[in-house]
Design an enzyme around this catalytic site. Structure first.
Site, PDB file in Angstrom:
ATOM      1  N   ARG A  10      16.711  38.582  45.699  1.00 11.68           N
ATOM      2  CA  ARG A  10      17.013  38.280  47.104  1.00 11.68           C
ATOM      3  C   ARG A  10      16.137  39.077  48.078  1.00 11.68           C
ATOM      4  NH1 ARG A  10      18.536  33.756  47.021  1.00 11.68           N
ATOM      5  NH2 ARG A  10      19.209  33.993  49.154  1.00 11.68           N
ATOM      6  N   SER A  14      10.574  34.037  47.238  1.00 12.49           N
ATOM      7  CA  SER A  14      10.373  32.586  47.232  1.00 12.49           C
ATOM      8  C   SER A  14       9.989  32.073  48.610  1.00 12.49           C
ATOM      9  CB  SER A  14      11.631  31.872  46.738  1.00 12.49           C
ATOM     10  OG  SER A  14      11.894  32.225  45.397  1.00 12.49           O
ATOM     11  N   ALA A  31       9.531  25.091  38.884  1.00 18.71           N
ATOM     12  CA  ALA A  31      10.710  25.933  38.676  1.00 18.71           C
ATOM     13  C   ALA A  31      10.875  26.205  37.192  1.00 18.71           C
ATOM     14  CB  ALA A  31      11.949  25.242  39.230  1.00 18.71           C
ATOM     15  N   HIS A  47      18.160  26.542  46.062  1.00 19.85           N
ATOM     16  CA  HIS A  47      16.706  26.715  46.189  1.00 19.85           C
ATOM     17  C   HIS A  47      16.045  25.380  46.531  1.00 19.85           C
ATOM     18  CE1 HIS A  47      14.700  30.559  45.283  1.00 19.85           C
ATOM     19  NE2 HIS A  47      15.838  30.902  44.714  1.00 19.85           N
ATOM     20  N   GLU A  59      10.579  20.884  37.023  1.00 18.04           N
ATOM     21  CA  GLU A  59      11.337  21.891  36.285  1.00 18.04           C
ATOM     22  C   GLU A  59      10.717  22.041  34.898  1.00 18.04           C
ATOM     23  OE1 GLU A  59      15.410  20.644  36.570  1.00 18.04           O
ATOM     24  OE2 GLU A  59      15.469  21.074  38.722  1.00 18.04           O
TER      25      GLU A  59
END
Length: 169
Positions: A10, A14, A31, A47, A59
């Site tokens: 956090r 990103s 991802a 996200h 992904e």
């Protein structure tokens, strides 16, 4: 341009990656996380919702190098988020720790297929206390060595702390 963004959980990694990748289209978000439980599935969903819809999401938990070799050249920018989960996925698939440098070097070379900017996101896991068990210490050490290899090859390296980026290279 190859960029690495490091930071804790956090920390704003990103968000910075999406900014540094730029606005030129087409652009892809790779991802590496897998929804292994409800909490992780919710994180992945959030996200995805936080990204501008112009990002094409792929992904890819393990075969990121292969994807970059075959598809990376189609995009002006690619964000790979995150290397720490990719490392975990590799180890979980049976790849031996001694092979991680080979996989890491291949990943960096494959990222050079992107004609614009490729941004790697990774967790800086070496700033905390020494883990209490051998498996976790090994993972921390492998992640640190991986991050060092990518940082050495990168054109730019940033560290995010509490939402504030600091350029290291």
């Amino acid at each position: 341009m190859l960029c690495l963004i490091l930071g804790g959980a956090r920390s704003g990694k990103s968000r910075l990656a999406l900014t540094l990748a730029g606005r030129d289209l087409p652009r892809a978000f790779v991802a590496t996380g897998e929804p292994g439980d409800e909490e992780m599935a919710a994180r992945i969903k959030k996200h995805r919702q936080d990204r501008d819809p112009s990002w094409e999401t792929h992904e890819i938990p393990i075969d990121v190098s292969d994807w970059l070799k075959s598809k990376g050249g189609l995009y002006k920018a690619v964000v790979i988020d995150c290397l720490t989960l990719w490392l975990s996925n590799l180890l979980g698939s049976g790849i031996q720790a001694s092979q991680i440098p080979v996989y890491t070097d291949e990943l960096v070379q494959s990222a050079r297929m992107v004609p614009g900017t490729a941004v790697f996101v990774s967790n800086e896991v070496g700033l905390g206390i020494v883990p209490g068990d051998a498996v976790t210490r090994q993972f921390r050490d492998l992640a640190g060595a991986m991050n060092q290899r990518v940082a050495a090859a990168a054109d730019a390296v940033h560290l995010c702390v509490s939402g504030l980026p600091v350029q290291l290279k």
